[in-house]
Design a protein around this motif. Structure first.
Motif, PDB file in Angstrom:
ATOM      1  N   ALA A  61       0.833  -1.200   0.000  1.00 34.13           N
ATOM      2  CA  ALA A  61       0.000   0.000   0.000  1.00 34.13           C
ATOM      3  C   ALA A  61       0.868   1.250   0.000  1.00 34.13           C
ATOM      4  O   ALA A  61       1.922   1.299   0.636  1.00 34.13           O
ATOM      5  CB  ALA A  61      -0.907  -0.007   1.229  1.00 34.13           C
ATOM      6  N   ARG A  62       0.424   2.238  -0.721  1.00 29.75           N
ATOM      7  CA  ARG A  62       1.152   3.503  -0.769  1.00 29.75           C
ATOM      8  C   ARG A  62       0.945   4.278   0.525  1.00 29.75           C
ATOM      9  O   ARG A  62      -0.158   4.300   1.076  1.00 29.75           O
ATOM     10  CB  ARG A  62       0.695   4.336  -1.965  1.00 29.75           C
ATOM     11  CG  ARG A  62       1.264   3.823  -3.275  1.00 29.75           C
ATOM     12  CD  ARG A  62       0.684   4.523  -4.480  1.00 29.75           C
ATOM     13  NE  ARG A  62       0.921   5.946  -4.533  1.00 29.75           N
ATOM     14  CZ  ARG A  62       2.105   6.515  -4.774  1.00 29.75           C
ATOM     15  NH1 ARG A  62       3.183   5.762  -4.943  1.00 29.75           N
ATOM     16  NH2 ARG A  62       2.228   7.827  -4.843  1.00 29.75           N
ATOM     17  N   THR A  63       2.013   4.896   0.981  1.00 33.83           N
ATOM     18  CA  THR A  63       1.930   5.705   2.184  1.00 33.83           C
ATOM     19  C   THR A  63       1.750   7.177   1.814  1.00 33.83           C
ATOM     20  O   THR A  63       1.970   7.580   0.667  1.00 33.83           O
ATOM     21  CB  THR A  63       3.203   5.563   3.027  1.00 33.83           C
ATOM     22  OG1 THR A  63       4.314   6.138   2.303  1.00 33.83           O
ATOM     23  CG2 THR A  63       3.491   4.103   3.331  1.00 33.83           C
ATOM     24  N   ALA A  64       1.385   7.984   2.792  1.00 32.55           N
ATOM     25  CA  ALA A  64       1.261   9.425   2.564  1.00 32.55           C
ATOM     26  C   ALA A  64       2.593  10.018   2.148  1.00 32.55           C
ATOM     27  O   ALA A  64       2.647  10.917   1.295  1.00 32.55           O
ATOM     28  CB  ALA A  64       0.745  10.101   3.837  1.00 32.55           C
ATOM     29  N   ALA A  80      -7.133   6.667   3.777  1.00 29.86           N
ATOM     30  CA  ALA A  80      -7.943   5.772   4.609  1.00 29.86           C
ATOM     31  C   ALA A  80      -9.414   5.794   4.230  1.00 29.86           C
ATOM     32  O   ALA A  80     -10.081   4.754   4.252  1.00 29.86           O
ATOM     33  CB  ALA A  80      -7.779   6.153   6.088  1.00 29.86           C
ATOM     34  N   ASP A  81      -9.928   6.989   3.883  1.00 27.18           N
ATOM     35  CA  ASP A  81     -11.368   7.065   3.600  1.00 27.18           C
ATOM     36  C   ASP A  81     -11.694   7.073   2.110  1.00 27.18           C
ATOM     37  O   ASP A  81     -12.857   7.221   1.723  1.00 27.18           O
ATOM     38  CB  ASP A  81     -11.986   8.287   4.284  1.00 27.18           C
ATOM     39  CG  ASP A  81     -11.505   9.624   3.726  1.00 27.18           C
ATOM     40  OD1 ASP A  81     -10.876   9.637   2.650  1.00 27.18           O
ATOM     41  OD2 ASP A  81     -11.760  10.663   4.371  1.00 27.18           O
ATOM     42  N   GLY A  82     -10.682   6.894   1.269  1.00 31.39           N
ATOM     43  CA  GLY A  82     -10.913   6.843  -0.168  1.00 31.39           C
ATOM     44  C   GLY A  82     -11.115   8.193  -0.812  1.00 31.39           C
ATOM     45  O   GLY A  82     -11.477   8.279  -1.989  1.00 31.39           O
ATOM     46  N   GLY A  83     -10.851   9.272  -0.065  1.00 25.47           N
ATOM     47  CA  GLY A  83     -11.068  10.601  -0.604  1.00 25.47           C
ATOM     48  C   GLY A  83      -9.933  11.132  -1.448  1.00 25.47           C
ATOM     49  O   GLY A  83     -10.084  12.168  -2.105  1.00 25.47           O
TER      50      GLY A  83
END
Length: 219
Positions: free
Chosen positions: A2-5, A190-193
């Motif tokens: 998973a990609r991180t911030a 996290a919220d798909g935004g």
């Protein structure tokens, strides 16, 4: 994996970085070849830009306040930063020999105001996390320009530290802003935004409008 911030922001900064030769005015200032009038015009245009961006950031914070607290905090912090920048701008304006009457009488140029107009467009409808990514990439370029101009004004134009405070304010990355951006991007992941293609599109356009600002000042 998973990609991180951290991945998202680092990729945006790298992929959206403008060409080093794309800005025509900063090299002229760095060599002392640009007229002082260009610095005065910069200060006058910034009075309009800062006011517009502050309002846009407050609107983004309001939009994000319903369910995206990290993004809301990021934009609130940016709005507060614009207010501080406006205070620093006063010394630059005065060093250019401009009084309040000159500031109020100045008619801004469309090429310089395209950037805040686009930020306002983003504030109306773009996803908050996407705007965080776009702005973060643009701030990296803007900070480099400010650092170069601050040095140039001291070396070639006789401006003191107080007059250069506006540029110093933006020249170094603010760790608090960086952490707030990471938190907002984590929230978006996290919220798909967060949607990276639109975020990069917004960032590319911001960089192009940024360069339009400098090109307009360069004449």
């Amino acid at each position: 994996m998973a990609r991180t911030a951290e991945d998202v922001l680092a990729d945006a900064i790298r992929q959206l970085a403008p060409d080093a030769a794309a800005n025509p005015l900063v090299p002229l200032l760095a060599s002392g070849e640009a007229p002082r009038e260009a610095v005065a015009a910069f200060a006058l245009e910034q009075h309009h830009i800062i006011d517009g961006d502050r309002r846009s950031f407050l609107h983004l914070a309001e939009r994000a306040s319903d369910g995206r607290p990290a993004a809301a905090a990021f934009f609130t912090g940016l709005a507060q930063g614009e207010s501080l920048a406006l205070e620093e701008l006063g010394a630059l304006t005065a060093a250019c020999g401009l009084d309040e009457e000159a500031v109020q009488a100045y008619e801004p140029r469309a090429g310089c105001q395209a950037y805040p107009a686009y930020v306002a467009w983003l504030a109306l409808g773009a996803g908050p996390a996407d705007v965080v990514v776009a702005l973060t990439a643009n701030f990296a370029a803007w900070g480099g320009y400010c650092a170069a101009v601050g040095r140039a004004l001291r070396e070639h134009y006789g401006f003191d530290d107080r007059a250069c405070g506006f540029f110093d304010f933006f020249a170094e990355p603010d760790p608090a802003v960086g952490e707030a951006a990471l938190a907002a991007v984590r929230e978006g992941l996290a919220d798909g935004g967060l949607r990276e293609p639109p975020a990069h599109r917004y960032g590319r356009l911001l960089q192009e409008y940024e360069l339009m600002f400098w090109k307009t000042l360069a004449g």
